[in-house]
Motif scaffolding. Structure first.
Motif, PDB file in Angstrom:
ATOM      1  N   PRO A 637      12.402  11.307   7.850  1.00 54.44           N
ATOM      2  CA  PRO A 637      13.368  12.335   7.433  1.00 54.44           C
ATOM      3  C   PRO A 637      14.495  11.684   6.634  1.00 54.44           C
ATOM      4  N   ASP A 638      14.927  12.342   5.588  1.00 60.34           N
ATOM      5  CA  ASP A 638      15.974  11.728   4.787  1.00 60.34           C
ATOM      6  C   ASP A 638      17.354  12.053   5.355  1.00 60.34           C
ATOM      7  N   LEU A 639      18.369  11.496   4.703  1.00 57.26           N
ATOM      8  CA  LEU A 639      19.734  11.602   5.210  1.00 57.26           C
ATOM      9  C   LEU A 639      20.164  13.061   5.363  1.00 57.26           C
ATOM     10  N   ARG A 640      19.818  13.873   4.409  1.00 55.60           N
ATOM     11  CA  ARG A 640      20.254  15.258   4.420  1.00 55.60           C
ATOM     12  C   ARG A 640      19.500  16.093   5.452  1.00 55.60           C
ATOM     13  N   GLU A 641      18.205  15.847   5.621  1.00 52.70           N
ATOM     14  CA  GLU A 641      17.381  16.687   6.488  1.00 52.70           C
ATOM     15  C   GLU A 641      17.770  16.569   7.959  1.00 52.70           C
ATOM     16  N   LEU A 642      18.421  15.475   8.339  1.00 53.29           N
ATOM     17  CA  LEU A 642      18.812  15.278   9.732  1.00 53.29           C
ATOM     18  C   LEU A 642      20.200  15.822  10.042  1.00 53.29           C
ATOM     19  N   THR A 643      20.917  16.299   9.057  1.00 54.26           N
ATOM     20  CA  THR A 643      22.284  16.752   9.246  1.00 54.26           C
ATOM     21  C   THR A 643      22.309  18.274   9.332  1.00 54.26           C
ATOM     22  N   THR A 652      17.219  26.002  -6.172  1.00 52.01           N
ATOM     23  CA  THR A 652      16.551  27.221  -5.726  1.00 52.01           C
ATOM     24  C   THR A 652      17.519  28.346  -5.363  1.00 52.01           C
ATOM     25  N   ASN A 653      18.814  28.017  -5.174  1.00 57.70           N
ATOM     26  CA  ASN A 653      19.836  28.966  -4.706  1.00 57.70           C
ATOM     27  C   ASN A 653      19.642  29.363  -3.255  1.00 57.70           C
ATOM     28  N   PHE A 654      18.699  28.741  -2.547  1.00 55.65           N
ATOM     29  CA  PHE A 654      18.500  29.035  -1.141  1.00 55.65           C
ATOM     30  C   PHE A 654      19.507  28.258  -0.298  1.00 55.65           C
ATOM     31  N   LYS A 655      19.904  28.848   0.825  1.00 54.79           N
ATOM     32  CA  LYS A 655      20.691  28.103   1.795  1.00 54.79           C
ATOM     33  C   LYS A 655      19.764  27.157   2.562  1.00 54.79           C
ATOM     34  N   VAL A 656      20.227  25.937   2.785  1.00 58.00           N
ATOM     35  CA  VAL A 656      19.396  24.914   3.421  1.00 58.00           C
ATOM     36  C   VAL A 656      20.164  24.317   4.596  1.00 58.00           C
ATOM     37  N   ARG A 657      19.511  24.253   5.756  1.00 57.02           N
ATOM     38  CA  ARG A 657      20.123  23.672   6.943  1.00 57.02           C
ATOM     39  C   ARG A 657      19.229  22.549   7.478  1.00 57.02           C
ATOM     40  N   GLY A 658      19.841  21.428   7.864  1.00 57.12           N
ATOM     41  CA  GLY A 658      19.091  20.300   8.400  1.00 57.12           C
ATOM     42  C   GLY A 658      18.669  20.509   9.843  1.00 57.12           C
ATOM     43  N   ASN A 659      17.908  19.533  10.355  1.00 56.73           N
ATOM     44  CA  ASN A 659      17.404  19.587  11.735  1.00 56.73           C
ATOM     45  C   ASN A 659      17.439  18.172  12.299  1.00 56.73           C
ATOM     46  N   GLU A 698       7.880  19.927   7.019  1.00 55.12           N
ATOM     47  CA  GLU A 698       7.776  21.031   6.078  1.00 55.12           C
ATOM     48  C   GLU A 698       9.098  21.779   6.002  1.00 55.12           C
ATOM     49  N   ALA A 699       9.413  22.294   4.835  1.00 48.66           N
ATOM     50  CA  ALA A 699      10.542  23.199   4.657  1.00 48.66           C
ATOM     51  C   ALA A 699      10.057  24.610   4.950  1.00 48.66           C
ATOM     52  N   VAL A 700      10.727  25.301   5.873  1.00 52.51           N
ATOM     53  CA  VAL A 700      10.316  26.639   6.288  1.00 52.51           C
ATOM     54  C   VAL A 700      11.534  27.550   6.312  1.00 52.51           C
ATOM     55  N   GLU A 701      11.278  28.849   6.303  1.00 54.32           N
ATOM     56  CA  GLU A 701      12.360  29.822   6.323  1.00 54.32           C
ATOM     57  C   GLU A 701      12.755  30.114   7.755  1.00 54.32           C
ATOM     58  N   ALA A 702      14.054  30.022   8.040  1.00 49.49           N
ATOM     59  CA  ALA A 702      14.575  30.310   9.372  1.00 49.49           C
ATOM     60  C   ALA A 702      15.066  31.741   9.435  1.00 49.49           C
ATOM     61  N   LYS A 703      15.283  32.225  10.668  1.00 47.76           N
ATOM     62  CA  LYS A 703      15.834  33.552  10.836  1.00 47.76           C
ATOM     63  C   LYS A 703      17.278  33.571  10.344  1.00 47.76           C
ATOM     64  N   GLY A 704      17.613  34.547   9.541  1.00 47.61           N
ATOM     65  CA  GLY A 704      18.970  34.655   9.014  1.00 47.61           C
ATOM     66  C   GLY A 704      19.627  35.941   9.459  1.00 47.61           C
ATOM     67  N   THR A 705      20.920  36.022   9.237  1.00 45.52           N
ATOM     68  CA  THR A 705      21.680  37.202   9.628  1.00 45.52           C
ATOM     69  C   THR A 705      21.849  38.174   8.468  1.00 45.52           C
ATOM     70  N   ILE A 711      16.646  28.052   4.547  1.00 43.42           N
ATOM     71  CA  ILE A 711      15.537  27.124   4.670  1.00 43.42           C
ATOM     72  C   ILE A 711      15.939  26.001   5.620  1.00 43.42           C
ATOM     73  N   THR A 712      15.039  25.661   6.526  1.00 42.49           N
ATOM     74  CA  THR A 712      15.258  24.524   7.411  1.00 42.49           C
ATOM     75  C   THR A 712      13.997  23.675   7.420  1.00 42.49           C
ATOM     76  N   PHE A 713      13.968  22.632   8.273  1.00 41.28           N
ATOM     77  CA  PHE A 713      12.856  21.688   8.282  1.00 41.28           C
ATOM     78  C   PHE A 713      12.271  21.598   9.681  1.00 41.28           C
ATOM     79  N   LEU A 714      10.948  21.533   9.738  1.00 40.84           N
ATOM     80  CA  LEU A 714      10.243  21.421  11.007  1.00 40.84           C
ATOM     81  C   LEU A 714       9.137  20.384  10.896  1.00 40.84           C
TER      82      LEU A 714
END
Length: 878
Positions: A637-643, A652-659, A698-705, A711-714
């Motif tokens: 996992p890279d630096l960003r994906e763990l945060t 992509t204009n998508f919101k991205v959250r690490g794991n 993999e980058a996957v779509e998480a539940k949003g409000t 997008i998050t990572f699993l």
């Protein structure tokens, strides 16, 4: 550089090479002038640019112990590609995503590593650890190597492959080259968008108007990043009314003059200049240098549509529909400065300083309809999104190559590289207006709303630094009919990243509704309105738990040993082991007091392991060889994906959250390839590959409000990729002198299994891997006139549909995976050589006028017009 290549690539046979070169020199001296003239004439009449461009890279690929593809500067020039990213899509099994990132054999960019002259480089991308390859202009590239099978002298973080960009090196003779060009595309027929302060100057740099004001910077320090009126009152011990006055003045200090208007677009402008030479300075000492600058100022103008799907009555329906125009000005400036000192043929030290800057000023404006506005109030929104960013990379490298014939022919290569990448994105502006007409009927009358975020402004700053040390030692051993190369070395790589972001919102909650009707942005958010207590504006800005502020660091220590054994010139066995210790920490930062949120110990991880590989090459005859390879590697996992902070991906204009719970992916890599090399540069190859992945990411779509995608990572449980690659280059002289055809085709498939979590509910838990195309095809028809005055290429590229993002469930029902559709790229490049020193190049790109689109459940949810581009360039060299 050529001398250096001999020293580093063929040390096993160095003595033989020296002897052959001596014999060749004697033979050349003995040749008569007439024979020389005949030889020269023969080259002119029968040696095409096809042969010249293919020969060097084919020989390098043939000599590699491990499966690799090489792309030379002449090949890049033929296809007219302007940067490393677009050029690499011509390589077998590689696909280009978002115009910046390369997928090797269907694996995403995280599974591909990039090196610059063999050293790791940092990335200015806030959501990816790999550097966007569009930052490297073709003018500074001498060749690119894509190694697809793992060797122990490479970092073990190896998935689809490793791309090594080799920059131009010091020439043996004086060279001077200058070029200038212009271009435009079919989308220029429509006016573009710009704004007050937009349209960067010729340098593409911010003039300071977008940055935070001095008053705001001081206030953030004084109020610990919280400039809300209540906090100001608490810190200063004053009334709320007085604090609100300070707050309003801070709002007025921001750049709020961002009215968007249309303008005619200017043609693209590009140019480059380079100069280099070598000098004999004393006895066997040679000094050389190379300096070059490349500049490109270009515009893009496109129409885009985007839909978001939901579930209604048991089927997928559109719950949000938008259409917009996007105009972007991109300014690229790069420079390279090399110095070299060589003693004889055995010792060389070279330095390289490479500077890359890419700035983009982007305006997007268009209408958005949501399900509520369509079914209830018959209203639509009109959004304006302004973004400006500066991406930079500065790298300094010093490397040496030494050969010691008196010490058992030992050779030593070493390198130190220090690099820093940055992304500066000040003054990102977003505001939404409401329209009394449907999207399909035009914009209508616009009005701002009484919301807490009538307009938002964001300021981001990212710094990524890297250091890389390595040393390689080679010892050749000779036995009866057996040559052995013993190689070993070590590497230490360090990387550190800091990321800061501030976001402010100007609230119109207490502004009179009549004051928000029928006014433009500049008029509404004027300084006089902002500071007027009776108008009612208020500025909000305070750190939150989801702010994308973090610190991260990574260190990799490695040592390896490798044996390369040549048996009777028939069998070649290469293999060895690599030990790596990997240390990484990534933690969210509280920007108020610059402290880490949470336990630092829990934010770090240490791993070490041994990774091995073996490659077997059998020489069937002088023209054919068969290769087999196996490698054990990882992808971390890279630096960003763990945060676990929230970013908006600028691409992509998508919101991205690490794991922070991601695990390392272990990969077993298998390769087999048959290669046939014929005279005149002709060659054919067929390859098979298989990769088994444990815990693939993999980058996957998480539940949003809301309706925005997050997008998050699993980690998946298991994954695999397999396929076959075909490649050929055929001389068609039988049909017409100077005609040839080349191409490649990759057919492959993949599968990944991912279990649902509380935050992620996928529609398909077993599917193809994200970004994987079942086929990738390249075809090039080329022509080189026998008089050397003309060359032309017609180049076709296509990749099969690939999953852009996986579909998610809504309740018990699920939306299908979203597939990016094949983009059929057809380009024409024609070059005229009026004399020995100059050429004129004409490029026509995307002749078919294809568009980029993504389809989900039979509905086109994203579409972007590309247009057909035309450019002309003149170059002069001597």
């Amino acid at each position: 550089m050529k001398k250096h290549a001999v020293l580093t690539k063929s040390k096993v046979g160095i003595a033989v090479a020296i002897a052959l070169s001596t014999q060749l020199a004697v033979a050349q001296e003995a040749a008569t002038d007439a024979a020389s003239a005949a030889t020269i004439e023969e080259v002119v009449t029968t040696g095409t640019r096809l042969q010249g461009s293919a020969a060097a890279v084919v020989e390098e690929r043939k000599a590699q112990a491990f499966v690799a593809d090489i792309l030379g500067a002449e090949q890049i020039s033929r296809t007219g590609d302007s940067d490393a990213a677009s050029a690499l899509r011509r390589v077998t099994g590689l696909t280009l995503v978002d115009g910046k990132f390369i997928y090797v054999r269907g694996l995403g960019e995280r599974y591909s590593s990039t090196q610059l002259n063999g050293a790791s480089v940092p990335s200015p991308d806030p959501t990816r650890n790999v550097i966007p390859l569009d930052m490297f202009p073709a003018s500074i590239i001498e060749s690119m190597s894509v190694q697809k099978s793992y060797s122990p002298d490479m970092p073990a973080n190896f998935g689809g492959g490793n791309v090594d960009i080799r920059t131009v090196s010091i020439p043996t003779d004086q060279v001077f080259e200058v070029s200038i060009g212009t271009g435009w595309d079919s989308n220029f027929s429509d006016d573009g968008l710009t704004y007050a302060g937009g349209g960067s100057d010729w340098k593409g740099t911010d003039d300071g108007s977008r940055a935070l004001s001095g008053a705001m910077t001081s206030a953030l320090a004084r109020y610990q990043e919280n400039i809300n009126a209540a906090n100001i009152a608490n810190v200063e011990g004053i009334s709320i009314a007085d604090a609100q006055a300070i707050n309003r003045n801070l709002a007025a200090s921001l750049n709020t003059q961002n009215e968007v208007y249309t303008k005619s677009l200017s043609p693209d402008i590009k140019g480059s200049v380079s100069f280099g030479d070598s000098f004999d300075i004393y006895d066997d000492w040679t000094f050389g240098f190379l300096a070059g600058v490349d500049y490109d100022n270009s515009w893009s103008n496109s129409e885009e549509t985007e839909k978001v799907l939901g579930i209604a009555d048991g089927q997928s329906v559109v719950i949000q529909d938008g259409a917009s125009r996007v105009t972007a000005q991109t300014v690229e400036l790069s420079g390279i400065l090399n110095f070299g000192l060589q003693y004889g043929d055995y010792h060389k030290v070279e330095t390289s300083t490479i500077f890359l800057r890419n700035t983009q000023d982007r305006v997007e404006q268009g209408g958005v309809e949501t399900a509520n506005s369509i079914t209830e109030s018959n209203l639509s929104f009109f959004d304006t999104d302004i973004r400006y960013e500066e991406r930079e990379l500065l790298t300094n490298q010093v490397r040496g190559s030494h050969f010691f014939p008196e010490l058992w022919n030992i050779a030593v290569d070493w390198q130190y590289a220090e690099s820093e990448a940055s992304r500066y994105a000040p003054g990102e502006v977003f505001y939404r207006q409401i329209s009394n007409r449907d999207l399909g009927d035009g914009v209508g009358d616009l009005a701002f709303q009484q919301t807490r975020s009538a307009t938002t402004l964001q300021y981001q700053d990212l710094q990524d630094d890297a250091q890389d040390w390595r040393v390689d030692v080679e010892l050749p051993l000779y036995f009866d009919a057996v040559e052995v190369l013993v190689k070993g070395g070590g590497q230490l790589s360090k990387k550190a990243r800091s990321s800061f972001s501030r976001r402010f919102a100007i609230s119109a909650e207490t502004v009179a509704n009549d004051a928000l009707q029928g006014v433009g942005y500049n008029e509404l958010f004027s300084d006089s309105n902002l500071i007027d207590e009776n108008f009612g504006f208020q500025l909000f800005g305070a750190p939150t738990a989801t702010d994308p502020n973090y610190l991260a660091a990574q260190q990799v220590e490695a040592g390896y040993g490798l044996l390369d054994i040549n048996l009777n010139n028939d069998w070649r066995v290469s293999g060895g082991l690599r030990w790596e210790q990997y240390t990484q920490v990534a933690a969210q930062l509280d920007i108020r007091n610059m402290t880490v949120i949470g336990d630092v110990a829990e934010a770090g991880r240490i791993e070490d392991d041994i990774y091995g590989s073996i490659a077997l090459t059998y020489q069937l005859n002088d023209e054919m060889q068969l290769r087999f390879g196996y490698g054990s590697t990882v992808v971390r996992p890279d630096l960003r994906e763990l945060t676990e902070v929230l970013f908006v991906d600028p691409i992509t204009n998508f919101k991205v959250r690490g794991n922070s719970n991601l695990s390392t992916t272990d990969i077993d890599n298998f390769d087999m390839r048959w290669e046939w090399y014929l005279p005149a540069g002709e060659n054919y190859s067929v390859g098979l590959f298989y990769k088994d992945l444990a815990n693939p990411i993999e980058a996957v779509e998480a539940k949003g409000t809301d309706s925005d995608r997050v997008i998050t990572f699993l980690n998946g449980q298991a994954g695999e990729v397999y396929g076959v690659e075909f490649e050929f280059l055929k001389d068609l002289t039988g049909l017409r002198d100077g005609l040839f055809v080349s191409g490649n085709l990759t057919l492959s498939d993949s599968e990944i299994s991912i279990a649902n979590t509380g935050n992620v509910e996928l529609t398909n838990n077993t599917r193809r891997m994200t970004g994987h195309s079942k086929y990738v095809a390249n075809l090039q028809f080329g022509y080189d006139s026998l008089d050397g005055e003309h060359s032309a290429s017609l180049i076709y590229n296509v990749a099969g549909e690939r999953i852009a993002f996986a579909g998610v469930k809504q309740g018990e029902l699920g939306i299908g995976d979203a597939f990016e559709q094949p983009f059929h790229s057809l380009d024409l490049v024609y070059t005229w050589y009026p004399d020995f020193n100059s050429n004129v190049k004409l490029k026509v790109q995307n002749l078919l006028g294809d568009d980029v689109s993504i389809v989900q459940d039979g509905i086109t949810i994203q579409e972007r017009s590309v247009g057909t581009g035309v450019s002309v360039e003149y170059s002069y060299a001597f």
